[in-house]
Design a protein around this motif. Structure first.
Motif, PDB file in Angstrom:
ATOM      1  N   ASP A  55       1.917 -46.855 -62.692  1.00 36.39           N
ATOM      2  CA  ASP A  55       1.786 -48.234 -63.042  1.00 36.39           C
ATOM      3  C   ASP A  55       2.704 -48.642 -64.160  1.00 36.39           C
ATOM      4  N   PHE A 142       6.366 -52.033 -67.359  1.00 34.56           N
ATOM      5  CA  PHE A 142       4.937 -52.315 -66.627  1.00 34.56           C
ATOM      6  C   PHE A 142       5.294 -52.541 -65.153  1.00 34.56           C
ATOM      7  N   ASN A 143       4.574 -51.699 -64.277  1.00 33.56           N
ATOM      8  CA  ASN A 143       4.572 -52.027 -63.000  1.00 33.56           C
ATOM      9  C   ASN A 143       6.065 -52.089 -62.445  1.00 33.56           C
ATOM     10  N   PHE A 149       5.736 -59.536 -58.653  1.00 36.81           N
ATOM     11  CA  PHE A 149       5.957 -59.987 -60.078  1.00 36.81           C
ATOM     12  C   PHE A 149       7.149 -59.860 -60.464  1.00 36.81           C
ATOM     13  N   THR A 150       7.610 -60.227 -61.652  1.00 39.70           N
ATOM     14  CA  THR A 150       8.542 -60.197 -62.436  1.00 39.70           C
ATOM     15  C   THR A 150       8.098 -59.101 -63.371  1.00 39.70           C
ATOM     16  N   HIS A 152       7.801 -56.795 -67.007  1.00 39.05           N
ATOM     17  CA  HIS A 152       7.790 -56.940 -68.300  1.00 39.05           C
ATOM     18  C   HIS A 152       8.142 -55.387 -69.133  1.00 39.05           C
ATOM     19  N   CYS A 154       8.558 -53.757 -73.208  1.00 37.48           N
ATOM     20  CA  CYS A 154       8.823 -53.876 -74.525  1.00 37.48           C
ATOM     21  C   CYS A 154       9.059 -52.463 -75.164  1.00 37.48           C
TER      22      CYS A 154
ATOM     23  N   PHE B  60      -1.940 -55.075 -66.611  1.00 38.76           N
ATOM     24  CA  PHE B  60      -1.063 -55.096 -65.543  1.00 38.76           C
ATOM     25  C   PHE B  60      -1.198 -56.371 -64.907  1.00 38.76           C
ATOM     26  N   ASN B  61      -0.077 -57.289 -64.991  1.00 39.22           N
ATOM     27  CA  ASN B  61       0.290 -58.449 -64.146  1.00 39.22           C
ATOM     28  C   ASN B  61      -0.956 -58.926 -63.942  1.00 39.22           C
ATOM     29  N   HIS B 136       1.155 -61.451 -66.890  1.00 40.37           N
ATOM     30  CA  HIS B 136       0.869 -61.243 -68.267  1.00 40.37           C
ATOM     31  C   HIS B 136       0.767 -59.397 -68.273  1.00 40.37           C
ATOM     32  N   SER B 137       1.478 -58.713 -69.001  1.00 40.75           N
ATOM     33  CA  SER B 137       1.005 -57.413 -69.268  1.00 40.75           C
ATOM     34  C   SER B 137       1.346 -56.847 -70.596  1.00 40.75           C
ATOM     35  N   GLY B 138       0.755 -55.818 -70.881  1.00 45.43           N
ATOM     36  CA  GLY B 138       0.715 -55.363 -72.266  1.00 45.43           C
ATOM     37  C   GLY B 138      -0.401 -54.301 -72.391  1.00 45.43           C
TER      38      GLY B 138
END
Lengths: 204, 209
Positions: A55, A142-143, A149-150, A152, A154, B60-61, B136-138
């Protein structure tokens, strides 16, 4: 044959017992730069996995040492083709402090962000090319295989600038495509570089 | 029975001596028009005690049902699970628009907490976009939640695209402490309004040996 130690089954039927806690951060690939123009991690090439197997993926970059003084480590992504040109909107800020105690400050860097651009994204501030100068840090994505989805990402890094400054950088962004991202390429702002970049998958 | 290979003890006394990795997956919860996602020690195979000194949530997402912000809180009561721990926190973010505007960094007084039991926002002051591709991810790290001596610290960093027409990219940072010496035994995530349409939250434990 099972392996039972002190009454606890550890191995059986060709696998670890399900009650044995195992780590989920798996080293996938290590690439080493030696006066290299780029390091590229491409799903399916050279044993690299970069798809829905995990993931999230973490890149650790260790002692990135540029051939050209005061160059930044850069990243870009590919989204189906062979070019590393996925559009991105990104943020970048940094904190810095000189060895002589001067210029301790932090701030947002409009020169190092992108607005829906296919250009390369800085991950660090300028890295000196003195013998003992380098940058290290990590980047999480992420993913990347999502087609809904777009994506992300960092990154956090620490670099030693040629003027003997410690430079901490925080870069992040959204890769603005719903196609799967299947490759990541690291380059310098200018010139070649040396160092190690490791790719890990974070499993379930 | 011990197994020793090339003079190295691989396993003994009911456990492996060789390293099997230090980041252990504990639980994945998947949102499907969900009001809350809760991780409770001892329930549904969740471990949230002194087994691990550090716990990490990966987000995740997270895709909201309507414009809203992701929040979280903890519980220390062990049974009724009221998510109402007193917290003092900080909150700042960087932002940049797809059109190139507003690249900057801000501290958000409206979303930090001062000895408050409210849910902590994990976002930068604006809501997640609701377009199909927005999410939203983090990650969120909790340090030593089982301590009965110290307060408990957390740090988080998340990314998302805002709901505004400018499509702002946010990189949001939160940190703080749960101001209790009772062990924290559960964590809950929810939107500040409406449901989480889709998304996953994964809980990992980080071994110290």
């Amino acid at each position: 044959m099972g392996v039972i130690s002190a009454g606890t089954t550890l191995l059986d039927a060709g696998a670890l017992d399900s009650d044995v806690a195992t780590g989920k951060m798996t080293l996938i690939k290590t690439l080493t730069a030696s006066n290299s123009a780029n390091l590229s991690f491409v799903h399916g090439a050279s044993s690299v996995i970069f798809d829905g197997t995990y993931d999230s993926y973490v890149f650790k970059f260790i002692d990135i040492h540029p051939e050209t003084d005061d160059a930044k480590l850069m990243v870009n992504f590919r989204d189906g083709g062979t070019a590393y040109d996925a559009p991105k909107t990104t943020n970048f800020y940094r904190a810095q402090h000189g060895e002589n105690g001067s210029n301790g400050q932090q701030g947002y860097r409009t020169d190092d962000d992108l607005a829906n651009s296919t250009a390369v994204q800085p991950l660090t501030m300028d890295i000196g090319n003195g013998n003992d100068e380098s940058a290290s840090g990590e980047m999480t994505i992420f993913n990347p295989s999502s087609t809904t989805f777009t994506k992300h990402f960092c990154a956090t890094s620490s670099a030693l600038y040629s003027g003997n400054f410690a430079m901490q950088s925080f870069a992040a962004g959204t890769i603005n495509v719903t196609a799967a991202v299947d490759g990541v390429q690291f380059t310098m702002e200018s010139g070649n570089f040396n160092g190690v970049i490791k790719l890990y998958g974070i499993g379930a | 029975m011990a197994i020793i290979s090339n003079a190295t003890t691989i396993l003994d006394a009911g456990a492996f001596s060789a390293s099997l990795g230090s980041m252990v997956h504990i639980k994945t919860l998947t949102a499907s028009s969900s009001g809350t996602l809760s991780f409770v020690n001892g329930a549904s195979s969740v471990v949230l005690d002194d087994t691990y000194p550090i716990y990490k949530f990966l987000l995740f997402n997270i895709h909201p049902g309507g414009s809203s912000e992701l929040t979280f809180n903890a519980s220390d009561d062990g049974s009724s699970h009221a998510y109402d721990i007193t917290k003092t926190t900080t909150h700042h973010y960087t932002v940049h628009g797809e059109s190139g505007g507003s690249g900057n960094q801000y501290y958000v007084q409206a979303e930090d907490l001062a000895q408050s039991t409210a849910f902590q926002h994990l976002m930068g002051g604006t809501q997640i976009g609701t377009a199909n591709s927005d999410s939203h991810s983090g990650e969120l790290t909790i340090f030593n939640p089982s301590s009965t001596t110290f307060m408990k610290h957390f740090t988080s960093r998340t990314q998302y695209i805002s709901s505004s027409s400018q499509k702002y990219q946010y990189d949001a940072y939160q940190a703080g402490y749960f101001n209790t010496t009772a062990a924290l035994t559960a964590f809950q995530f929810k939107m500040n309004s409406g449901n989480m349409d889709t998304g996953k939250i994964k809980l990992y434990g980080i071994k110290d040996s």
